[in-house]
Write a protein that holds these residues in place. Sequence first.
Motif, mmCIF file in Angstrom:
data_model
loop_
_atom_site.group_PDB
_atom_site.id
_atom_site.type_symbol
_atom_site.label_atom_id
_atom_site.label_comp_id
_atom_site.label_asym_id
_atom_site.label_seq_id
_atom_site.Cartn_x
_atom_site.Cartn_y
_atom_site.Cartn_z
ATOM 1 N N VAL A 10 12.039 -3.570 2.932
ATOM 2 C CA VAL A 10 11.038 -3.165 1.940
ATOM 3 C C VAL A 10 10.755 -1.667 2.047
ATOM 4 C CG1 VAL A 10 8.623 -3.428 1.240
ATOM 5 C CG2 VAL A 10 9.986 -5.444 1.816
ATOM 6 N N GLU A 14 11.420 1.274 -0.765
ATOM 7 C CA GLU A 14 10.349 2.154 -1.218
ATOM 8 C C GLU A 14 10.703 3.621 -1.028
ATOM 9 O OE1 GLU A 14 6.939 0.840 0.922
ATOM 10 O OE2 GLU A 14 6.444 -0.743 -0.513
ATOM 11 N N ARG A 17 13.115 4.618 -3.765
ATOM 12 C CA ARG A 17 12.412 4.721 -5.046
ATOM 13 C C ARG A 17 11.012 5.266 -4.776
ATOM 14 N NH1 ARG A 17 13.005 -0.835 -8.196
ATOM 15 N NH2 ARG A 17 12.083 0.513 -9.802
ATOM 16 N N TYR A 18 10.984 6.423 -4.148
ATOM 17 C CA TYR A 18 9.734 6.969 -3.614
ATOM 18 C C TYR A 18 8.715 7.236 -4.718
ATOM 19 C CZ TYR A 18 6.686 9.821 -0.671
ATOM 20 O OH TYR A 18 5.616 10.307 0.016
ATOM 21 N N GLU A 20 8.394 5.957 -7.767
ATOM 22 C CA GLU A 20 7.848 4.740 -8.348
ATOM 23 C C GLU A 20 6.886 4.039 -7.387
ATOM 24 O OE1 GLU A 20 10.899 5.673 -8.245
ATOM 25 O OE2 GLU A 20 11.994 5.276 -10.098
ATOM 26 N N SER A 21 7.213 4.047 -6.098
ATOM 27 C CA SER A 21 6.357 3.379 -5.105
ATOM 28 C C SER A 21 5.017 4.079 -4.975
ATOM 29 C CB SER A 21 7.072 3.350 -3.749
ATOM 30 O OG SER A 21 8.296 2.654 -3.834
ATOM 31 N N VAL A 22 5.032 5.421 -4.975
ATOM 32 C CA VAL A 22 3.774 6.173 -4.851
ATOM 33 C C VAL A 22 2.895 5.946 -6.075
ATOM 34 C CG1 VAL A 22 2.784 8.487 -4.755
ATOM 35 C CG2 VAL A 22 4.718 7.906 -3.296
ATOM 36 N N ALA A 24 2.919 3.413 -8.138
ATOM 37 C CA ALA A 24 2.409 2.037 -8.136
ATOM 38 C C ALA A 24 1.241 1.888 -7.170
ATOM 39 C CB ALA A 24 3.533 1.068 -7.770
ATOM 40 N N GLY A 25 1.328 2.542 -6.010
ATOM 41 C CA GLY A 25 0.235 2.472 -5.045
ATOM 42 C C GLY A 25 -1.025 3.143 -5.563
#
Length: 357
Positions: A10, A14, A17-18, A20-22, A24-25
């Motif tokens: 996981v 993340e 796809r840094y 997109e992950s940031v 989304a968070g």
Amino acid sequence: MQTWGKRGFVINVEMRRYRESVLAGLVEDGYTIIDADDASDDESGAVIDSVKAASVELYAAECEAIAQADELSGAELKKLQDKPAKTKTERHQQRKAELSRRYEVDVTPDLVEKDDDGWYPQLRMHYYLTLGREFLTNRDAKRAKAQLEAGENSVWKPDFNKGQLLPAVLLLENLNLLQFLTPDVQLRGSDEKMQEFKALAVTHRHVIKNYLNVSISEKLTPVAIAQKLLAKIDLRLNYVGRLGKRENRECVYQFVAPDDQRDSVFGQWLNRDEVFQSDSVSVTNNNNNNISTTTPVIDTTPQDIPQTLTPVESPTFQGWRGLKLKLRQGLDSAGQFYSELVSKIGEAVGVADGEPI
């Protein structure tokens, strides 16, 4: 182990796809995301430049504050490390104390920045590859013993493998990486020794990837491979220029010793290890004061291993056999404790009859 692997998967996704992950968070935390494309290019550029300038300024102030923090005693550092909530001043004091004990030299803003960039593992690898080579087996055995005691005679294999430096150092020795660290010697990709180095590295690229996390491919030039491996000890070959006749010019490189104060750090580490070794010998002799014994001297100096080539064995295959033998010899030189450790946890040490996994 499976849970650890799934979590690692996981995290890796993340990281790949840094962005997109940031985003989304941030949305989960209740922030409103505004697309930067809605702003003009001039406004976006001004904001980016302002953020970069502020980041550089704040980081420089942080490094300076750490370097100027008060010195702590061992007891004060331990107390501060156990404290759950710390003030900014206490965090600076703790960081300085940890850096001071790690490098054993004066803490400067430059040292803080280098440590943030991952200088310590590079410097440690260089030390155990050269001056501290004779202390490496004891260092690894001591670390393994501590992990066994903490785990009640069992170890967590990923942590164990990560903490053992001997296989990586033996691998760099077998690749003869130190041959490139001779000042004033010009190196070309067409040199015979450079070609032999590339052939050996490409043949064992999977071993290099496992132990050093360095990717090697046939497409890379010999110099590019050397630069990748030298980066593991924070060194590099300097570009001299394109020399030779007009129709046959090629890039030329040579090593220039860095002026980064690593010699001072190595000197402190060497004094520390020599004192620790002499104290260990004294304690052992005192415990056996009425027993007549001869204390064995462990020779961990790299040795040239004579080997016989059969008609079907290539020099690179011979090099791998030499690497396996050196790995075995290195483990054996650690003494009885390491031998017992190998028998207990098997492949966790990273040595098998075939290629290490």
